[in-house]
Design an enzyme around this catalytic site. Structure first.
Site, PDB file in Angstrom:
ATOM      1  N   TYR A 114     -35.616 -21.927  58.650  1.00 32.80           N
ATOM      2  CA  TYR A 114     -34.403 -21.282  59.229  1.00 32.80           C
ATOM      3  C   TYR A 114     -34.324 -21.694  60.616  1.00 32.80           C
ATOM      4  O   TYR A 114     -32.944 -21.814  61.185  1.00 32.80           O
ATOM      5  CB  TYR A 114     -34.614 -19.718  59.197  1.00 32.80           C
ATOM      6  N   ASP A 146     -11.441 -34.793  70.103  1.00 33.94           N
ATOM      7  CA  ASP A 146     -11.671 -34.407  68.510  1.00 33.94           C
ATOM      8  C   ASP A 146     -12.037 -35.776  68.141  1.00 33.94           C
ATOM      9  O   ASP A 146     -11.474 -36.817  67.838  1.00 33.94           O
ATOM     10  CB  ASP A 146     -10.446 -34.196  68.128  1.00 33.94           C
ATOM     11  N   PHE A 178       0.364 -24.969  54.918  1.00 33.89           N
ATOM     12  CA  PHE A 178       0.605 -26.109  53.974  1.00 33.89           C
ATOM     13  C   PHE A 178      -0.553 -26.162  52.800  1.00 33.89           C
ATOM     14  O   PHE A 178      -0.390 -26.672  51.733  1.00 33.89           O
ATOM     15  CB  PHE A 178       0.356 -27.183  54.628  1.00 33.89           C
ATOM     16  N   PHE A 232      -3.237 -30.811  66.107  1.00 31.06           N
ATOM     17  CA  PHE A 232      -3.777 -31.019  64.709  1.00 31.06           C
ATOM     18  C   PHE A 232      -3.767 -29.364  64.193  1.00 31.06           C
ATOM     19  O   PHE A 232      -3.971 -28.445  65.108  1.00 31.06           O
ATOM     20  CB  PHE A 232      -5.019 -31.547  64.858  1.00 31.06           C
ATOM     21  N   THR A 233      -3.610 -29.261  62.844  1.00 30.96           N
ATOM     22  CA  THR A 233      -3.574 -27.962  62.473  1.00 30.96           C
ATOM     23  C   THR A 233      -4.226 -27.023  62.728  1.00 30.96           C
ATOM     24  O   THR A 233      -3.977 -25.908  63.320  1.00 30.96           O
ATOM     25  CB  THR A 233      -3.140 -28.071  60.724  1.00 30.96           C
ATOM     26  N   LYS A 248     -15.339 -36.852  58.199  1.00 32.12           N
ATOM     27  CA  LYS A 248     -14.525 -37.860  58.351  1.00 32.12           C
ATOM     28  C   LYS A 248     -15.497 -39.149  58.534  1.00 32.12           C
ATOM     29  O   LYS A 248     -16.119 -39.455  57.813  1.00 32.12           O
ATOM     30  CB  LYS A 248     -13.457 -37.720  59.465  1.00 32.12           C
ATOM     31  N   ARG A 306       2.482 -34.143  55.635  1.00 31.75           N
ATOM     32  CA  ARG A 306       2.560 -34.037  56.712  1.00 31.75           C
ATOM     33  C   ARG A 306       3.649 -34.049  57.555  1.00 31.75           C
ATOM     34  O   ARG A 306       3.966 -35.028  58.073  1.00 31.75           O
ATOM     35  CB  ARG A 306       1.374 -34.992  57.308  1.00 31.75           C
TER      36      ARG A 306
HETATM   37  C1  LIG Z   1     -10.353 -32.354  59.446  1.00 28.50           C
HETATM   38  C2  LIG Z   1     -10.000 -32.508  61.192  1.00 28.50           C
HETATM   39  C3  LIG Z   1     -10.253 -31.354  61.940  1.00 28.50           C
HETATM   40  C4  LIG Z   1     -10.895 -29.967  61.047  1.00 28.50           C
HETATM   41  O1  LIG Z   1     -12.180 -30.248  60.702  1.00 28.50           O
HETATM   42  P1  LIG Z   1     -12.609 -29.693  59.172  1.00 28.50           P
HETATM   43  O2  LIG Z   1     -14.020 -30.500  58.979  1.00 28.50           O
HETATM   44  O3  LIG Z   1     -11.660 -29.767  58.217  1.00 28.50           O
HETATM   45  O4  LIG Z   1     -12.813 -28.037  59.440  1.00 28.50           O
HETATM   46  C5  LIG Z   1      -9.947 -31.227  63.042  1.00 28.50           C
HETATM   47  N1  LIG Z   1      -9.393 -32.555  63.690  1.00 28.50           N
HETATM   48  C6  LIG Z   1      -9.078 -33.443  62.821  1.00 28.50           C
HETATM   49  C7  LIG Z   1      -8.584 -34.600  63.660  1.00 28.50           C
HETATM   50  C8  LIG Z   1      -9.580 -33.706  61.316  1.00 28.50           C
HETATM   51  O5  LIG Z   1      -8.736 -34.622  60.821  1.00 28.50           O
END
Ligand SMILES: *Cc1c(COP(=O)(O)O)cnc(C)c1O
Length: 462
Positions: free
Chosen positions: A75, A218, A452, A127-128, A261, A385
Site C-alpha cells: 500500500y 500536457d 461527446f 483539450f476536453t 498515450k 472532434r
Molecule cells: C487523453 C488526454 C488527456 C486526458 O488523459 P486521460 O488519461 O484520458 O484521463 C489529457 N490531455 C491530452 C492531450 C490527452 O490526449
C-alpha cells in the site's frame, strides 16, 4: 540505400494475437442506431478496426508483461513507485512525481492545487478534460495557439506553436496574479496531433518565467512531438528523441501525463513538478481523489509496466515506425483526394468534415455524422472532434463552434498492420465517393459534462 533510410517497418514481431470480427451491414445498422449514432456507445465486439482512440489501446511488449509480475503491491512505499519515479526523473527531468489513475486525475490535482476562482489559463488550444478541470476549479481557458492551427490546409510545420504576442497581451490584460500557469500541449490533439517547436516552447518558458508564471506541459504525446522536432526543426536532426524530450520538458515547470498515450500502457498517469510546495499540495489532494501518493490509483504492477513503457517509448525505431504508420494512412488519403488536416499529425489522421460534407451545417454535427457513416460502411470506429466535443460556453451556455470540425482516426500503438491501414483507407474513400447521401444529425440527449462521450443523436433524414 542506407538501411535506416528504407521504408519504415515495425521494430517488433507479433507473439500474441487477438481475433477481430467483421460484422454485416445489417448488424452495424442496428448497432449504430442502438448507440445513438455515437461511436463511444458502440460495443467493441461490434467494431472491426478500432480507431476510436490511441488512449490505453497500445499493445504492451513482452518486457512490459514480464514487468507486471515484478509489481510490488504494498500500500505504501511500493518499490514499483520508486522505479516509476526514477524513470520520470531520468527521462523527463522533473523532481517530484504523484501517480494518478490516468491523465485527468493529474489534471484534477493540478487544477485544484493551483487555480482559484477568476483565474485565467492560457494554452495552445483546449483539450476536453483539461479545460473542464480548469473550469471546475473556477478558471477560464484562453486559447493562444497560432492562427494557422485552426486552418486544416495550412501546412505550417509547427501548428502547435503559441502566438507569443497574443500570450503577452493576455498576461498584460489579466495580470500575472490571475494566471496560475500556462498550459502547453505537445502535440496538440484537437488541432490534429500538431507539434510545438522547441524554439517556441523555450520562448514561452522565458516569457512566462519573466512574469513569474509557471508552464505546465500536457506530456501525453511528447515523444511524438519530439519526433517531429527531430524531423523538422533546424539543428535537431542529430539529437536523440530522448534528448529532445528532456530538453522540451526542461523549459516547463511540471507536467500532467496520460500514460495511456505515448508511454505504452493501458491505464495510468501522473503529475510531475519541480516545485516542492506544489508537489506537497498535490500529494495531499491525491489521498482524497486518487489514493496514497505512492500509488495514486495505480496498482504496483501497472507502475512497473509504465516505467518500462516510458523507456521503450523513447526508442528511435519505435517512434519512427509509430509515426510512420500514421503518415502512411494519411498519405493514402491525401493521394485519394480526401480532405484531411495537413500536415498529418502524430497519433492519427483527421478528416476535415467541413470539406467532406459541405452540405451539412455545423449545427447538424457533420463530424459526428461522418464518424457514424464510416462505421456503417466498414466497422471502422473513429471519433468526432468538432462542435460536439467543444461543448458549451461556460457562461453563456451557447454551443462553442470550433473552426475545426474533424473526425479523428486515432491509431493505437503497435496494434494494427499496414493491411489494416489499407482497409481503413478503402473505407474512407468509399464513404467519400458517396458523401452526398450522408445527412446531418439532431442531438436527442445531452449530458452535462464532456457531452461527446455520452450524447445521443438521430439522423435528420432517412
Ligand atoms: C487523453 C488526454 C488527456 C486526458 O488523459 P486521460 O488519461 O484520458 O484521463 C489529457 N490531455 C491530452 C492531450 C490527452 O490526449
Amino acid at each position: 540505400m542506407a538501411i535506416e533510410k528504407r521504408t519504415w517497418a515495425e521494430p517488433f514481431k507479433i507473439k500474441v494475437v487477438e481475433p477481430v470480427r467483421m460484422s454485416s451491414q445489417a448488424e452495424r445498422q442496428q448497432a449504430i442506431r442502438d448507440a445513438g449514432y455515437n461511436t463511444f456507445l458502440l460495443r467493441s465486439e461490434d467494431v472491426y478496426i478500432d480507431l476510436l482512440t490511441d488512449s490505453g489501446t497500445s499493445a504492451m511488449s513482452d518486457r512490459q508483461w514480464a514487468a507486471l509480475m515484478m509489481g510490488d503491491e504494498a500500500y505504501a512505499g511500493s518499490r514499483s513507485f520508486y522505479r516509476l519515479e526514477s524513470a520520470v526523473q531520468t527521462f523527463y527531468g522533473y523532481k517530484y512525481v504523484v501517480p494518478t489513475h490516468q491523465g485527468r486525475g493529474a489534471e484534477n490535482l493540478l487544477s485544484k492545487s493551483l487555480i482559484k476562482p477568476g483565474d485565467i489559463v492560457p494554452g495552445n488550444m483546449y483539450f476536453t478534460t483539461t479545460r473542464l478541470h480548469q473550469e471546475l476549479a473556477g478558471g477560464t481557458f484562453v486559447d493562444v495557439i497560432i492562427p494557422e492551427a485552426h486552418d486544416p490546409v495550412n501546412t505550417h510545420p509547427f501548428k502547435g506553436d503559441v502566438d507569443l504576442v497574443r500570450l503577452e497581451q493576455v498576461i498584460k490584460t489579466y495580470g500575472r496574479e490571475r494566471i496560475p500557469y500556462i498550459s502547453i500541449a505537445a502535440t496538440v490533439n484537437m488541432a490534429g496531433g500538431q507539434p510545438i517547436s522547441l524554439a517556441n516552447i523555450k520562448a514561452v518558458g522565458e516569457l512566462a518565467h519573466q512574469y513569474g508564471i509557471r508552464v505546465i506541459l500536457d506530456a501525453a504525446r511528447v515523444v511524438e512531438n519530439a519526433y517531429f522536432i527531430q524531423e523538422r526543426e533546424p539543428g535537431y536532426q542529430d539529437c536523440t528523441i530522448a534528448a529532445i524530450v528532456k530538453e522540451l520538458c526542461s523549459y516547463t515547470d511540471g507536467c500532467t501525463m496520460s500514460a495511456k498515450k505515448d508511454p505504452l500502457v493501458n491505464i495510468g498517469g501522473f503529475l510531475a513538478v519541480n516545485d516542492r510546495a506544489v508537489y506537497e499540495d498535490a500529494a495531499n489532494l491525491a489521498v482524497i481523489y486518487e489514493g496514497l501518493h505512492t500509488y495514486g490509483g495505480m496498482a504496483g504492477r501497472d507502475m512497473e509496466a509504465l516505467a518500462t513503457g516510458i523507456e521503450e517509448s523513447l526508442h528511435e525505431d519505435h517512434i519512427r515506425a509509430r509515426v510512420g504508420q500514421v503518415l502512411y494512412l494519411g498519405q493514402k488519403l491525401i493521394d485519394a483526394g480526401v480532405p484531411i488536416v495537413k500536415p498529418v499529425g502524430g497519433h492519427g489522421v483527421f478528416l476535415d468534415a467541413r470539406a467532406f460534407l459541405p452540405h451539412v451545417p455545423q449545427e447538424q454535427y457533420p463530424a459526428q455524422a461522418l464518424a457514424a457513416a464510416l462505421y456503417l460502411d466498414s466497422g471502422v470506429r473513429s471519433m468526432e472532434r468538432g462542435i460536439v466535443s467543444a461543448g458549451r460556453n461556460k457562461e453563456s451556455g451557447e454551443e462553442n463552434k470550433p473552426r475545426l470540425e474533424l473526425v479523428r482516426l486515432a491509431i493505437p500503438r503497435r496494434v494494427y498492420t499496414q493491411a489494416h491501414m489499407d482497409v481503413v483507407a478503402e473505407s474512407v474513400e468509399s464513404v467519400f465517393s458517396e458523401r452526398e447521401s450522408i445527412c446531418g444529425l439532431r442531438m436527442t440527449y445531452e449530458p452535462k459534462y464532456l457531452r461527446f462521450f455520452q450524447a445521443r443523436f438521430e439522423p435528420l433524414a432517412g
